[in-house]
Design an enzyme around this catalytic site. Structure first.
Site, PDB file in Angstrom:
ATOM      1  N   GLU A  66     -39.714 -15.333 -75.598  1.00 18.22           N
ATOM      2  CA  GLU A  66     -38.292 -15.003 -75.373  1.00 18.22           C
ATOM      3  C   GLU A  66     -38.190 -13.863 -74.364  1.00 18.22           C
ATOM      4  O   GLU A  66     -39.025 -12.942 -74.420  1.00 18.22           O
ATOM      5  CB  GLU A  66     -37.646 -14.576 -76.691  1.00 18.22           C
ATOM      6  CG  GLU A  66     -37.474 -15.723 -77.643  1.00 18.22           C
ATOM      7  CD  GLU A  66     -36.764 -15.306 -78.942  1.00 18.22           C
ATOM      8  OE1 GLU A  66     -35.940 -14.387 -78.889  1.00 18.22           O
ATOM      9  OE2 GLU A  66     -37.053 -15.910 -79.966  1.00 18.22           O
ATOM     10  N   HIS A 118     -31.981 -17.945 -80.503  1.00 15.92           N
ATOM     11  CA  HIS A 118     -32.103 -16.760 -81.369  1.00 15.92           C
ATOM     12  C   HIS A 118     -30.721 -16.233 -81.803  1.00 15.92           C
ATOM     13  O   HIS A 118     -30.366 -15.075 -81.561  1.00 15.92           O
ATOM     14  CB  HIS A 118     -32.897 -15.651 -80.652  1.00 15.92           C
ATOM     15  CG  HIS A 118     -33.560 -14.715 -81.620  1.00 15.92           C
ATOM     16  ND1 HIS A 118     -34.724 -14.061 -81.343  1.00 15.92           N
ATOM     17  CD2 HIS A 118     -33.206 -14.320 -82.874  1.00 15.92           C
ATOM     18  CE1 HIS A 118     -35.080 -13.301 -82.369  1.00 15.92           C
ATOM     19  NE2 HIS A 118     -34.154 -13.450 -83.313  1.00 15.92           N
TER      20      HIS A 118
HETATM   21  P1  NAD Z   1     -37.855  -9.740 -96.048  1.00 14.48           P
HETATM   22  O1  NAD Z   1     -38.697  -8.570 -95.735  1.00 14.48           O
HETATM   23  O2  NAD Z   1     -36.744  -9.595 -97.029  1.00 14.48           O
HETATM   24  O3  NAD Z   1     -38.783 -10.947 -96.565  1.00 14.48           O
HETATM   25  C1  NAD Z   1     -39.954 -11.340 -95.928  1.00 14.48           C
HETATM   26  C2  NAD Z   1     -40.924 -11.852 -96.982  1.00 14.48           C
HETATM   27  O4  NAD Z   1     -42.037 -12.432 -96.296  1.00 14.48           O
HETATM   28  C3  NAD Z   1     -41.488 -10.748 -97.887  1.00 14.48           C
HETATM   29  O5  NAD Z   1     -41.211 -11.068 -99.238  1.00 14.48           O
HETATM   30  C4  NAD Z   1     -42.991 -10.735 -97.587  1.00 14.48           C
HETATM   31  O6  NAD Z   1     -43.761 -10.465 -98.719  1.00 14.48           O
HETATM   32  C5  NAD Z   1     -43.195 -12.152 -97.071  1.00 14.48           C
HETATM   33  N1  NAD Z   1     -44.350 -12.330 -96.201  1.00 14.48           N
HETATM   34  C6  NAD Z   1     -44.693 -11.607 -95.112  1.00 14.48           C
HETATM   35  N2  NAD Z   1     -45.796 -12.114 -94.536  1.00 14.48           N
HETATM   36  C7  NAD Z   1     -46.165 -13.190 -95.289  1.00 14.48           C
HETATM   37  C8  NAD Z   1     -47.205 -14.124 -95.205  1.00 14.48           C
HETATM   38  N3  NAD Z   1     -48.115 -14.076 -94.237  1.00 14.48           N
HETATM   39  N4  NAD Z   1     -47.266 -15.101 -96.126  1.00 14.48           N
HETATM   40  C9  NAD Z   1     -46.349 -15.166 -97.122  1.00 14.48           C
HETATM   41  N5  NAD Z   1     -45.330 -14.310 -97.255  1.00 14.48           N
HETATM   42  C10 NAD Z   1     -45.230 -13.326 -96.346  1.00 14.48           C
HETATM   43  O7  NAD Z   1     -37.319 -10.254 -94.630  1.00 14.48           O
HETATM   44  P2  NAD Z   1     -36.016 -11.152 -94.347  1.00 14.48           P
HETATM   45  O8  NAD Z   1     -34.828 -10.271 -94.156  1.00 14.48           O
HETATM   46  O9  NAD Z   1     -35.956 -12.260 -95.325  1.00 14.48           O
HETATM   47  O10 NAD Z   1     -36.388 -11.721 -92.887  1.00 14.48           O
HETATM   48  C11 NAD Z   1     -37.343 -12.756 -92.734  1.00 14.48           C
HETATM   49  C12 NAD Z   1     -37.608 -13.035 -91.268  1.00 14.48           C
HETATM   50  O11 NAD Z   1     -36.399 -13.431 -90.605  1.00 14.48           O
HETATM   51  C13 NAD Z   1     -38.147 -11.843 -90.449  1.00 14.48           C
HETATM   52  O12 NAD Z   1     -39.249 -12.292 -89.690  1.00 14.48           O
HETATM   53  C14 NAD Z   1     -37.025 -11.496 -89.501  1.00 14.48           C
HETATM   54  O13 NAD Z   1     -37.518 -11.026 -88.276  1.00 14.48           O
HETATM   55  C15 NAD Z   1     -36.355 -12.844 -89.315  1.00 14.48           C
HETATM   56  N6  NAD Z   1     -34.956 -12.748 -88.876  1.00 14.48           N
HETATM   57  C16 NAD Z   1     -34.547 -13.608 -87.889  1.00 14.48           C
HETATM   58  C17 NAD Z   1     -33.240 -13.544 -87.448  1.00 14.48           C
HETATM   59  C18 NAD Z   1     -32.771 -14.492 -86.375  1.00 14.48           C
HETATM   60  O14 NAD Z   1     -31.831 -14.164 -85.669  1.00 14.48           O
HETATM   61  N7  NAD Z   1     -33.353 -15.666 -86.261  1.00 14.48           N
HETATM   62  C19 NAD Z   1     -32.335 -12.606 -87.992  1.00 14.48           C
HETATM   63  C20 NAD Z   1     -32.775 -11.765 -89.018  1.00 14.48           C
HETATM   64  C21 NAD Z   1     -34.101 -11.847 -89.456  1.00 14.48           C
END
Ligand code: NAD
Length: 321
Positions: free
Chosen positions: A274, A292
């Site tokens: 990106e 995104h």
């Molecule tokens: P969060 O921290 O609440 O949850 C993430 C979970 O992933 C945690 O419970 C953690 O234990 C688990 N985890 C991490 N690595 C792991 C692995 N290798 N295997 C298994 N579990 C694993 O985060 P969230 O708020 O739910 O966000 C999740 C994702 O969404 C993030 O990567 C964030 O960057 C992305 N996101 C994307 C957008 C978008 O615009 N597309 C917007 C917001 C967040």
């Protein structure tokens, strides 16, 4: 106290701050002018999204004035967080504000994918008038989401919200998280009723092997979770949705699996390179794509502004007394 919302703030967030006695300046100040502007206008807090950078040099230059740096959204790569905190500056963000927006985007993609809408929307304007019957036939093997299994990898805020919506659609859930064994989900209905249900997490392999769709919601950048080996373990004709981070799914392995028919379709909101994703990913006939926009809803903007305002009032209104 004066707050500079350099990348904007929702009207509701601004109103909340003003009601608590703060002055909110929404001027968009160029990066190289920030130091002067903060000093000349006696700014005490700076709010940014991803555009404005708050690095060590700016922090040092404005150390006597700045008490708080706020990031509307999740990632804080544009702020020298540890350095600011080591100087006694509050650094805050709004990690929960876009949870629902991302979860709903997953189902926007999924609902469209199972009926081939991503392809139909491109072909109907070009061929709908002359090839209507052929198009109708090529999209006639759609499926329903009800009764299918969604595998959720990463069962944090967004993963759990995806599960809540999936239950509403009559789907089965298989969730995996590296640090969670089970979660009790509260599911609320618009009539005020709610139910709670316990989700026991399963192994990564179980999710891969038994899901009709896999949606990825892990935190942390830079890790590839789904590559050739993992795709080989997935059900034939399954689908993948990635709204987490570009590269969590190996794009080349994914394209290969789509072209060979191993996977039926994939949805991507995030990309490896990106803001210039690989052309072969963009041109694949099997992908439902968005640039995104997971967090980009008006409701999330309001929540971001309001959550920032609440934290600022908690942290700074007390200090100002
Ligand atoms: P969060 O921290 O609440 O949850 C993430 C979970 O992933 C945690 O419970 C953690 O234990 C688990 N985890 C991490 N690595 C792991 C692995 N290798 N295997 C298994 N579990 C694993 O985060 P969230 O708020 O739910 O966000 C999740 C994702 O969404 C993030 O990567 C964030 O960057 C992305 N996101 C994307 C957008 C978008 O615009 N597309 C917007 C917001 C967040």
């Amino acid at each position: 106290m004066k707050i500079l919302a350099n990348d904007g703030i929702s009207p509701s967030g601004k109103a909340k701050l003003e009601a608590a006695g703060f002055t909110v300046d929404t001027t968009k100040v160029a990066q190289e002018q920030l130091e002067n502007y903060i000093k000349e206008n006696n700014i005490n807090a700076i709010l940014v999204r991803s555009a404005t950078k708050v690095r060590q040099d700016l922090i040092d230059a404005c150390i006597d004035q700045i008490k708080l740096i706020g990031r509307g959204g999740v990632g804080m790569d544009n702020i020298d967080v540890d350095y600011a905190r080591s100087k006694g500056i509050h650094v805050i963000n709004t990690p929960a504000a876009s949870t629902r927006s991302v979860a709903e985007l997953v189902f926007a993609h999924l609902s469209g994918m199972v009926r081939f809408l991503f392809d139909a929307n491109q072909k109907m304007p070009l061929e709908g008038e002359t090839q209507f019957k052929q198009l109708k036939k090529s999209y006639s093997a759609g499926t329903e989401l009800q009764g299918k299994t969604i595998g959720i990898i990463g069962f944090g805020r967004i993963g759990q919200e995806v599960a809540r919506i999936a239950y509403g659609l009559g789907m089965y859930i298989l969730a995996h998280d590296r640090s969670t064994l089970s979660e009790t989900l509260e599911i609320s209905f618009s009539d005020g009723q709610s139910i709670s249900t316990k989700v026991n997490c399963v192994s990564f392999e179980e999710v891969l092997q038994n899901s009709d769709f896999i949606s990825i919601h892990v935190s942390g950048a830079g890790q590839t979770l789904i590559g050739e080996k993992e795709i080989a373990m997935m059900k034939d004709q399954a689908g993948i949705v990635n709204t987490a981070r570009g590269g969590v799914v190996d794009e080349e392995a994914l394209l290969k699996a789509l072209d060979s028919g191993k996977l039926r379709y994939a949805a991507l909101d995030v990309f490896v390179n990106e803001p210039t994703p690989a052309m072969n990913v963009l041109m694949s006939p099997y992908t439902s794509l968005s640039p995104h926009i997971g967090a980009a809803t008006l409701e999330a903007q309001d929540r971001i502004g309001e959550e920032l305002a609440e934290q600022i009032i908690d942290l700074l209104a007390v200090e100002a007394e």
